[in-house]
Every structure is written in C-alpha cells, then in structure tokens.
Design an enzyme around this catalytic site. Structure first.
Site, PDB file in Angstrom:
ATOM      1  N   SER A  58     -25.013  46.784  72.348  1.00 57.50           N
ATOM      2  CA  SER A  58     -23.566  46.701  72.111  1.00 57.50           C
ATOM      3  C   SER A  58     -22.795  46.129  73.297  1.00 57.50           C
ATOM      4  O   SER A  58     -21.704  45.612  73.132  1.00 57.50           O
ATOM      5  CB  SER A  58     -22.999  48.064  71.735  1.00 57.50           C
ATOM      6  OG  SER A  58     -22.963  48.930  72.848  1.00 57.50           O
ATOM      7  N   LYS A  98     -18.465  51.347  76.893  1.00 58.17           N
ATOM      8  CA  LYS A  98     -17.633  50.319  76.248  1.00 58.17           C
ATOM      9  C   LYS A  98     -16.661  49.736  77.258  1.00 58.17           C
ATOM     10  O   LYS A  98     -16.429  50.289  78.322  1.00 58.17           O
ATOM     11  CB  LYS A  98     -16.831  50.915  75.076  1.00 58.17           C
ATOM     12  CG  LYS A  98     -17.671  51.545  73.991  1.00 58.17           C
ATOM     13  CD  LYS A  98     -18.535  50.554  73.263  1.00 58.17           C
ATOM     14  CE  LYS A  98     -19.447  51.267  72.274  1.00 58.17           C
ATOM     15  NZ  LYS A  98     -20.550  50.431  71.855  1.00 58.17           N
TER      16      LYS A  98
END
Length: 192
Positions: A58, A98
């Site tokens: 990711s 993230k």
C-alpha cells in the site's frame, strides 16, 4: 575474609595492611543503580523511538514490503501532523502506515485520478497507480485524511474508503523517518 596488601612507607620499608576482599554493600548499591538507570533508559528509548515492519504494497514505491522502519514516537506527542508526513496509526489493533494528505479544515477530493487538497492538485512524484474519483470531503477537527502511496484501487485501505474515512489524530503512534533494513530514505512529497 581479608587479603593482604603490601605498601611501601616513606622509609622504604614494606608494610602489610589488610584490605577487605569485597565490599558487599557497595557492590549491591552499584547493581541497584545500574538496574535503575538501565530501566530508565529502556523507558525513555521505548517512549521516543520504535520500529515497525511494513507489510503489503500500500505504500509502494515509498516503502517496500518487508522494510523495517524507524518510527519517531516523540513527535506524535509534541507536534501536529502535516501534509506529506508518513504516520504509523493504530487501527483495530494493528499498526497501519499511511501518508497524511489532509489535516483538519482541508477539503480533499479526487478527480480523474488526481488528488486535490483545497481545490489545488497535489504535486505527487512518490505515488504509483491512479485513484478512483472521490467527492470532496472536509476534514473535521481532530481528524486527518490519509492515503497509501499506491493509489491503485484495492491496494490500500485508507481514508478514501467510506468505512475508514478520516482517522483520529489520537491514533497516531509516530512518524516513519527512515527504512533501517533495507536502508533507504523515505520519499517526501513536493510542497503544496
């Protein structure tokens, strides 16, 4: 039990003096001090830095699957997240890594694969893939909007998903600073 020690006096004669072989009280105090300072050091280090292992794609290309990342925990206590920071969040008992895209008060949208913050396109050289369109979302106080650098649909579970949405700033455990193994710098975004 005592040991003898030879000393030479001012006349050059040797004298025998008895010296204790070991001083148990001093030894115990020394060990107690050592253990105390070692414990204190562990708490200070554990509270200010940490490590996390990247799992998945990711955050490609900025972070690779299997990378061991150094995390600055101290900054999570004393500073607010800024655009472009890579944060380690605790979500449902797991550490998630993230990139911060929007902070409280920002409006984030995605049109034709381009991410907009406050109606300005993000200059992004550190991403791969093209994100699906997303209507504008205004970030509420105490929240941040985060995304993985791999923008390909289905590669990153992040704030674009209505089930996740903007996440609480209180969930930030720290900021990823550098990959320790393999060693490489983490890509920073261009300025807005």
């Amino acid at each position: 039990m005592h040991a003898t020690k030879l000393e030479i006096d001012s006349n050059g004669l040797q004298q025998k003096t008895e010296v204790p072989k070991n001083n148990t009280k001093k030894e115990i105090i020394g060990w107690v001090k050592f253990i105390f300072f070692l414990t204190l050091a562990v708490f200070v280090i554990k509270g200010s830095v940490g490590f996390t292992l990247v799992a998945g794609d990711s955050m490609q290309p900025s972070l690779r699957d299997g990378s061991l990342v150094l995390v600055n925990k101290l900054s999570a206590t004393f500073s607010e997240p800024k655009y472009g920071d890579i944060v380690v969040l605790e979500e449902a008992g797991y550490d998630v890594i993230k990139r911060v895209i929007g902070v409280p008060g920002d409006t984030v949208s995605i049109e034709d694969g381009v991410v907009y913050v406050n109606q300005q396109p993000l200059p992004e050289l550190h991403t791969i893939g093209e994100a699906n369109n997303m209507p504008a979302i205004t970030i509420q106080p105490g929240k941040i909007f985060v995304m993985g650098d791999n923008r390909t649909p289905g590669e990153s579970l992040d704030s674009r998903d209505p089930n996740v949405g903007p996440v609480s700033i209180e969930n930030i455990k720290g900021y990823a600073t550098i990959s320790i193994f393999p060693f490489y710098k983490i890509a920073k975004p261009l300025k807005l």
